[in-house]
Design a protein around this motif. Structure first.
Motif, PDB file in Angstrom:
ATOM      1  N   GLY A  22       0.801  -1.205   0.000  1.00 18.48           N
ATOM      2  CA  GLY A  22       0.000   0.000   0.000  1.00 18.48           C
ATOM      3  C   GLY A  22       0.835   1.257   0.000  1.00 18.48           C
ATOM      4  N   LEU A  23       1.986   1.204   0.662  1.00 19.18           N
ATOM      5  CA  LEU A  23       2.845   2.377   0.806  1.00 19.18           C
ATOM      6  C   LEU A  23       3.592   2.715  -0.474  1.00 19.18           C
ATOM      7  N   PHE A  24       4.114   1.685  -1.150  1.00 21.20           N
ATOM      8  CA  PHE A  24       4.971   1.910  -2.307  1.00 21.20           C
ATOM      9  C   PHE A  24       4.302   1.582  -3.637  1.00 21.20           C
ATOM     10  N   GLY A  25       3.096   1.025  -3.599  1.00 23.63           N
ATOM     11  CA  GLY A  25       2.411   0.723  -4.841  1.00 23.63           C
ATOM     12  C   GLY A  25       3.000  -0.443  -5.595  1.00 23.63           C
ATOM     13  N   VAL A  26       3.634  -1.376  -4.893  1.00 21.54           N
ATOM     14  CA  VAL A  26       4.178  -2.569  -5.532  1.00 21.54           C
ATOM     15  C   VAL A  26       3.473  -3.792  -4.971  1.00 21.54           C
ATOM     16  N   GLY A  27       3.550  -4.885  -5.691  1.00 22.52           N
ATOM     17  CA  GLY A  27       2.944  -6.111  -5.213  1.00 22.52           C
ATOM     18  C   GLY A  27       3.673  -6.667  -3.999  1.00 22.52           C
ATOM     19  N   GLY A  28       2.925  -7.279  -3.095  1.00 24.61           N
ATOM     20  CA  GLY A  28       3.539  -7.826  -1.895  1.00 24.61           C
ATOM     21  C   GLY A  28       4.513  -8.950  -2.167  1.00 24.61           C
ATOM     22  N   GLY A  29       4.406  -9.592  -3.350  1.00 24.68           N
ATOM     23  CA  GLY A  29       5.274 -10.726  -3.656  1.00 24.68           C
ATOM     24  C   GLY A  29       6.747 -10.374  -3.623  1.00 24.68           C
ATOM     25  N   ILE A  30       7.080  -9.153  -3.981  1.00 25.91           N
ATOM     26  CA  ILE A  30       8.480  -8.738  -4.023  1.00 25.91           C
ATOM     27  C   ILE A  30       9.075  -8.709  -2.622  1.00 25.91           C
TER      28      ILE A  30
END
Length: 265
Positions: A22-30
């Motif tokens: 939510g903070l960085f706009g990336v998928g949690g998978g990373i």
């Protein structure tokens, strides 16, 4: 490690992954994949399968978190259905192909490739590279190929594919809202097909620990899903309070450290 400590660790991982998504706009998978590799190592799971187990479990969690995200975008009308349907066959075929590639790689090689991918993502964030908007919609073949590439890379590394789908859709003429919404929808079939294929690929592997079905570790799955969705909302709130550039650089630094750890391992 005791069962209680392990479960608490998984819950914490889900909270961290959700917040960062939510903070960085990336998928949690990373975030999920490298931490699971570390956690599985502490549990004494053989290194030959830790990377595969982490990627498969990450994809399984994205089925749930991705469904929540896609439903939210669907309700807001931000999913461009024709583009999603054009990408869908390639996404599914690519996801199957990505898992078969992963299944034929050693844990060390798969980890190195993951590290390189993370380093490339960190470089993109540091340089602030963003997709150049376009207006020309590619034909069906181009969409099929694009879907295949996104699906394969996403399934190979246990991610939702937004880092690739959003730039592609933006070049196709999508607004950022449409690109993000359609990308969220694209992550769902990638994760579902990828997770199922990882289960099949790992079925009966003698190195698998208890509570694993193929290359999906169920205690990690349930704990991560339980905390990642609510904490994603926390991350979104923080993103509107903290300085964007500082956040991006800090996360890029974290990714660079993670990527170097996998490349140099």
């Amino acid at each position: 490690m005791s069962v209680l400590v392990t479960l608490l660790g998984y819950l914490g991982l889900g909270a961290a992954a959700g917040t960062m998504a939510g903070l960085f706009g990336v998928g949690g998978g990373i975030i999920i994949v490298p931490v699971l590799v570390f956690a599985f190592g502490l549990q004494g799971i053989p290194s030959d399968i830790t990377m595969h187990l982490a990627v498969g479990t990450s994809l399984a969690t994205i089925v749930i978190t991705g469904a929540s995200s896609a439903w939210g975008h669907f309700r807001k009308g931000s999913i461009h259905r024709p583009w999603f349907m054009a990408l869908l066959p390639g996404l599914m075929l690519g996801a199957i192909g990505g898992v078969f590639i992963a299944g034929n790689l050693s844990g060390t090689v798969l980890g190195t490739l993951f590290g390189i991918f993370v380093l490339l993502l960190a470089t993109k964030m540091v340089l602030g590279l963003s997709p150049k908007p376009g207006a020309r919609v590619p034909g069906k073949l181009a969409m099929l190929v694009a879907g295949g590439v996104v699906g394969a890379i996403s399934a190979l590394f246990g991610i939702g594919g937004g880092a690739m789908t959003v730039p592609w859709l933006s070049r196709c003429g999508a607004s950022m809202t449409q690109a993000v919404g359609t990308s969220a929808a694209c992550g769902l079939p990638i994760a579902a097909v990828g997770a199922i294929t990882f289960i099949i690929m790992g079925w009966g592997n003698p190195l698998l620990p208890a509570w694993a079905t193929g290359f999906v570790m169920w205690p990690a799955f349930f704990a991560i899903v339980l905390t990642s969705v609510p904490f994603a909302r926390v991350g979104v709130r923080l993103a509107h309070v903290l300085p964007a550039r500082v956040l991006r650089l800090c996360f890029a630094f974290l990714l660079a450290v993670v990527g170097l750890r996998f490349v140099l391992a």
